[in-house]
Design a protein around this motif. Structure first.
Motif, short mmCIF file in Angstrom:
data_model
loop_
_atom_site.label_atom_id
_atom_site.label_comp_id
_atom_site.label_asym_id
_atom_site.label_seq_id
_atom_site.Cartn_x
_atom_site.Cartn_y
_atom_site.Cartn_z
N ALA A 103 2.24 7.51 -8.66
CA ALA A 103 1.06 7.23 -9.48
C ALA A 103 0.26 6.05 -8.94
O ALA A 103 -0.96 5.97 -9.15
N THR A 104 0.91 5.13 -8.24
CA THR A 104 0.19 3.95 -7.75
C THR A 104 -0.74 4.29 -6.58
O THR A 104 -1.50 3.43 -6.13
N LYS A 105 -0.69 5.52 -6.11
CA LYS A 105 -1.66 5.95 -5.11
C LYS A 105 -3.08 5.88 -5.69
O LYS A 105 -4.06 5.75 -4.96
N ARG A 106 -3.18 5.95 -7.03
CA ARG A 106 -4.48 5.88 -7.69
C ARG A 106 -5.13 4.51 -7.51
O ARG A 106 -6.34 4.38 -7.58
N HIS A 107 -4.32 3.48 -7.32
CA HIS A 107 -4.87 2.14 -7.09
C HIS A 107 -4.18 1.52 -5.87
O HIS A 107 -3.70 0.40 -5.90
N LYS A 126 0.85 -1.19 0.00
CA LYS A 126 0.00 0.00 0.00
C LYS A 126 0.88 1.24 0.00
O LYS A 126 1.91 1.28 0.65
N PHE A 127 0.46 2.26 -0.74
CA PHE A 127 1.30 3.44 -0.88
C PHE A 127 1.40 4.21 0.43
O PHE A 127 0.39 4.56 1.04
N ASN A 128 2.64 4.46 0.87
CA ASN A 128 2.83 5.29 2.06
C ASN A 128 4.00 6.26 1.89
O ASN A 128 4.45 6.87 2.85
N GLY A 129 4.46 6.38 0.64
CA GLY A 129 5.58 7.28 0.38
C GLY A 129 6.92 6.59 0.42
O GLY A 129 7.92 7.12 -0.07
N ASN A 130 6.96 5.41 1.02
CA ASN A 130 8.22 4.66 1.09
C ASN A 130 8.10 3.29 0.42
O ASN A 130 8.93 2.90 -0.38
N GLU A 157 -4.86 -6.84 -2.61
CA GLU A 157 -4.16 -6.66 -1.34
C GLU A 157 -3.86 -8.00 -0.68
O GLU A 157 -4.54 -8.99 -0.90
N GLY A 158 -2.83 -7.99 0.15
CA GLY A 158 -2.47 -9.20 0.87
C GLY A 158 -1.04 -9.58 0.56
O GLY A 158 -0.15 -8.75 0.52
N GLY A 159 -0.83 -10.86 0.32
CA GLY A 159 0.53 -11.35 0.08
C GLY A 159 1.02 -11.15 -1.33
O GLY A 159 2.18 -11.44 -1.63
N TYR A 160 0.14 -10.70 -2.22
CA TYR A 160 0.51 -10.50 -3.63
C TYR A 160 1.12 -11.77 -4.23
O TYR A 160 2.12 -11.72 -4.93
N GLU A 161 0.49 -12.90 -3.93
CA GLU A 161 0.98 -14.17 -4.45
C GLU A 161 0.02 -14.78 -5.45
O GLU A 161 0.07 -15.96 -5.76
N GLY A 162 -0.87 -13.92 -5.98
CA GLY A 162 -1.85 -14.41 -6.93
C GLY A 162 -1.40 -14.24 -8.36
O GLY A 162 -0.22 -14.39 -8.68
N HIS A 163 -2.35 -13.87 -9.22
CA HIS A 163 -2.07 -13.74 -10.64
C HIS A 163 -2.60 -12.40 -11.14
O HIS A 163 -3.22 -11.64 -10.39
N VAL A 164 -2.36 -12.12 -12.40
CA VAL A 164 -2.80 -10.86 -13.00
C VAL A 164 -4.30 -10.68 -12.79
O VAL A 164 -5.09 -11.62 -12.98
#
Length: 361
Positions: free
Chosen positions: A151-155, A141-145, A165-172
């Motif tokens: 630009a990814t603050k938009r999503h 999640k975008f926090n500046g760091n 959201e989560g572990g980002y271990e899924g697919h496109v």
């Protein structure tokens, strides 16, 4: 050493250059329309065709390099079509006849009917638009760091290449892949800007859509390999091998797809202040050479990413120093000239970008 070899070794710059990536900005007039998001970040700021000509074209031509034109890449607009129309207005007059191609913004993850509507309008009304970019950087999640681009603050928190959201271990994300697939129908390229940890899933996406030509922006964005650095005198010389390994494996996977190319640009994001020490220069040479070796000269292109000043264009805020456009070309050319043929150097500095974006030089 032959006379030809001696002449080559003494050269400092390429014969010609097509700048494959730069930006115009005006948040003074357009801040309430298509650059409203950007206006919150840099209010009352302009970087216009005359500025780019002064900072990039004139010095390069004065140095004896033939300037073959440029590619304008979207600059996180709220309305991608409106921004592309704005850039097109410069190409039709005397402001920026040098802009040979435009990469527009389009949210490929929105409703597919909306995506198709936008792509159809672009293809019929804006012939300078050759491709699309929708910035995908996501490492959390975008926090500046954590996130790698504002630009990814938009999503915020959604990784279109590795799931939500989560572990980002899924697919496109399926909606994004549907929109991405439509680029083939409209004969448009895709500028892929993502983090190194996303490259493996991006490679699978590219493999499933072999007719969509993709170019990886900014060397694949390995991040601060010698640590976060706004100090040009930083003496830390211990490279982050973990980050390097993730980038290397991702780039190897991407290079296996013949439809994938790469931009040698924004190098200071990888090594902030890279021009300030020989150790950093040697490491940067290795990164550039490794990239060219992986993809081959006919799938590599050089770009300034210029839009504000040398340091910002080079390091995206990670450093207060960066090479000016002539120095940048001289350094990259110097990294490659002794081991790359003249023909292949022409590809890297102009012909690859021209072929990828379908423009004549």
């Amino acid at each position: 050493m032959s006379e030809t070899e001696n002449n080559k070794s003494s050269k400092k710059l390429p014969n010609a250059f097509l700048d494959a990536h730069h930006h115009f900005v005006d948040t003074t007039i357009y801040g309430d329309s298509f650059q409203a998001f950007l206006a919150h970040l840099i209010p009352d700021f302009q970087y216009l065709p005359s500025d780019y000509k002064r900072d990039v074209i004139d010095p390069i031509q004065k140095a004896g390099v033939a300037f073959h034109g440029s590619v304008h890449v979207e600059c996180i607009p709220d309305d991608g079509i409106a921004e592309a129309q704005w850039i097109t207005s410069f190409t039709k007059g005397n402001s920026a006849p040098y802009v040979k191609a435009i990469v527009a913004s389009c949210n490929l993850a929105q409703d597919s009917d909306k995506v198709e509507e936008e792509l159809s309008k672009i293809s019929t009304q804006l012939p300078h638009v050759k491709g699309i970019r929708w910035i995908l950087d996501c490492v959390g999640k975008f926090n500046g760091n954590d996130a790698t681009h504002i630009a990814t603050k938009r999503h915020d928190g959604i990784d279109y290449l590795r799931g939500s959201e989560g572990g980002y271990e899924g697919h496109v994300v399926s909606a994004f892949e549907t929109g991405f697939g439509l680029l083939d129908k409209y004969n448009m390229t895709f500028d892929l800007q993502c983090a190194p940890v996303q490259l493996q899933e991006a490679s699978k996406l590219c493999r499933r859509h072999p007719n969509v030509k993709v170019v990886i922006d900014h060397l694949g964005k390995p991040r601060t390999l010698f640590g976060a650095n706004n100090d040009k005198n930083n003496s830390n010389a211990s490279m982050n091998q973990g980050e390097l390994a993730v980038w290397r494996e991702g780039m190897k996977s991407m290079a296996q797809n013949s439809n994938v190319y790469v931009k040698i640009s924004m190098l200071g994001y990888a090594i902030p202040g890279w021009i300030s020490s020989q150790e950093y220069l040697n490491s940067m040479k290795q990164l550039v050479w490794e990239t060219v070796t992986l993809f081959g000269p006919k799938r590599c292109m050089v770009a300034t990413n210029f839009w504000k000043d040398a340091a910002t264009s080079d390091a995206d805020g990670m450093s207060d120093v960066g090479p000016d456009p002539v120095q940048f070309l001289e350094l990259v050319y110097g990294f490659l000239k002794d081991d790359v043929s003249d023909e292949d150097l022409e590809c890297i500095f102009s012909k690859t970008a021209a072929s990828f974006y379908g423009v004549s030089i």
